[in-house]
Design a protein around this motif. Structure first.
Motif, PDB file in Angstrom:
ATOM      1  N   PHE A   8       0.816  -1.122  -0.148  1.00 51.83           N
ATOM      2  CA  PHE A   8      -0.009   0.095  -0.057  1.00 51.83           C
ATOM      3  C   PHE A   8       0.916   1.139  -0.148  1.00 51.83           C
ATOM      4  N   LEU A  23      -3.107   0.389  -3.799  1.00 50.95           N
ATOM      5  CA  LEU A  23      -2.783  -1.161  -3.144  1.00 50.95           C
ATOM      6  C   LEU A  23      -2.425  -2.069  -4.372  1.00 50.95           C
ATOM      7  N   ALA A  37      -7.053   3.087  -3.877  1.00 44.74           N
ATOM      8  CA  ALA A  37      -7.226   2.931  -2.412  1.00 44.74           C
ATOM      9  C   ALA A  37      -6.724   4.069  -1.397  1.00 44.74           C
ATOM     10  N   SER A  39      -6.335   5.205   3.132  1.00 47.54           N
ATOM     11  CA  SER A  39      -6.284   5.059   4.541  1.00 47.54           C
ATOM     12  C   SER A  39      -6.343   6.329   5.302  1.00 47.54           C
ATOM     13  N   PRO A  57      -4.135   7.378   8.949  1.00 47.75           N
ATOM     14  CA  PRO A  57      -3.747   6.164   8.103  1.00 47.75           C
ATOM     15  C   PRO A  57      -3.163   4.963   9.172  1.00 47.75           C
ATOM     16  N   VAL A 103      -8.556  -4.942   5.116  1.00 42.99           N
ATOM     17  CA  VAL A 103      -8.722  -4.348   3.693  1.00 42.99           C
ATOM     18  C   VAL A 103     -10.087  -4.615   3.496  1.00 42.99           C
ATOM     19  N   ILE A 116      -7.373   0.037   5.171  1.00 42.41           N
ATOM     20  CA  ILE A 116      -7.037   0.210   3.862  1.00 42.41           C
ATOM     21  C   ILE A 116      -8.436  -0.193   3.087  1.00 42.41           C
ATOM     22  N   ILE A 146       3.644  -1.151   3.864  1.00 38.46           N
ATOM     23  CA  ILE A 146       3.208   0.068   4.148  1.00 38.46           C
ATOM     24  C   ILE A 146       4.153   1.109   3.416  1.00 38.46           C
TER      25      ILE A 146
END
Length: 149
Positions: A8, A23, A37, A39, A57, A103, A116, A146
């Motif tokens: 991600f 992602l 995506a 976060s 995030p 996710v 995410i 990440i």
């Protein structure tokens, strides 16, 4: 056969608009598949809010893993398949804990409490199908990295 991986990535920003990222799934064939995506919530997607519970995030730096088989959650904002990210919880060097990351589809959008979330329903459905194929090949979980810039 390749080892599946998830990454991600997102450019952290102090913005009042939703910041989106990517992602990336590398599947069993080594094929890279990208999903739009995000976060965190609008206004909390910067480096100063990484440890802000329920708003910032997902924190970087943990050895995260994502199961290939989701479970169903009826929780508002998820309302569907949830791939629970581990370890759970994680703790900052200052002792702040965050957890319950996953996710999932951004069902209540925009943004997340740290999960995410995939923004497009069709993309999330495709992600679920690909994860099932990986699970059917005997892979139980996939490492997640990440990356913030």
């Amino acid at each position: 056969m390749s080892n599946p991986k998830l990454t991600f990535s997102m450019k952290l920003s102090d913005s009042s608009s939703l910041v989106t990222g990517n992602l990336e799934l590398i599947d069993l064939d080594g094929k890279e598949i990208d999903y739009l995506a995000t976060s965190g919530l609008c206004g909390y997607q910067d480096k100063d809010n990484i440890w802000t519970r329920a708003r910032g995030p997902i924190p970087p730096g943990s050895d995260y893993s994502v199961p290939t088989i989701p479970y169903y959650l009826s929780t508002k904002g998820i309302e569907g398949n949830f791939f629970h990210i581990t370890p759970d919880p994680i703790t900052s060097s200052q002792g702040i804990t965050r957890g319950e990351f996953g996710v999932h589809f951004d069902a209540n959008g925009p943004g997340s409490a740290g999960c995410i979330v995939l923004i497009r329903k069709e993309s999330f459905n495709t992600f679920c199908e690909r994860m099932k194929k990986i699970a059917d090949a005997g892979v139980n979980s996939i490492p997640l990295k990440i990356v913030y810039s």
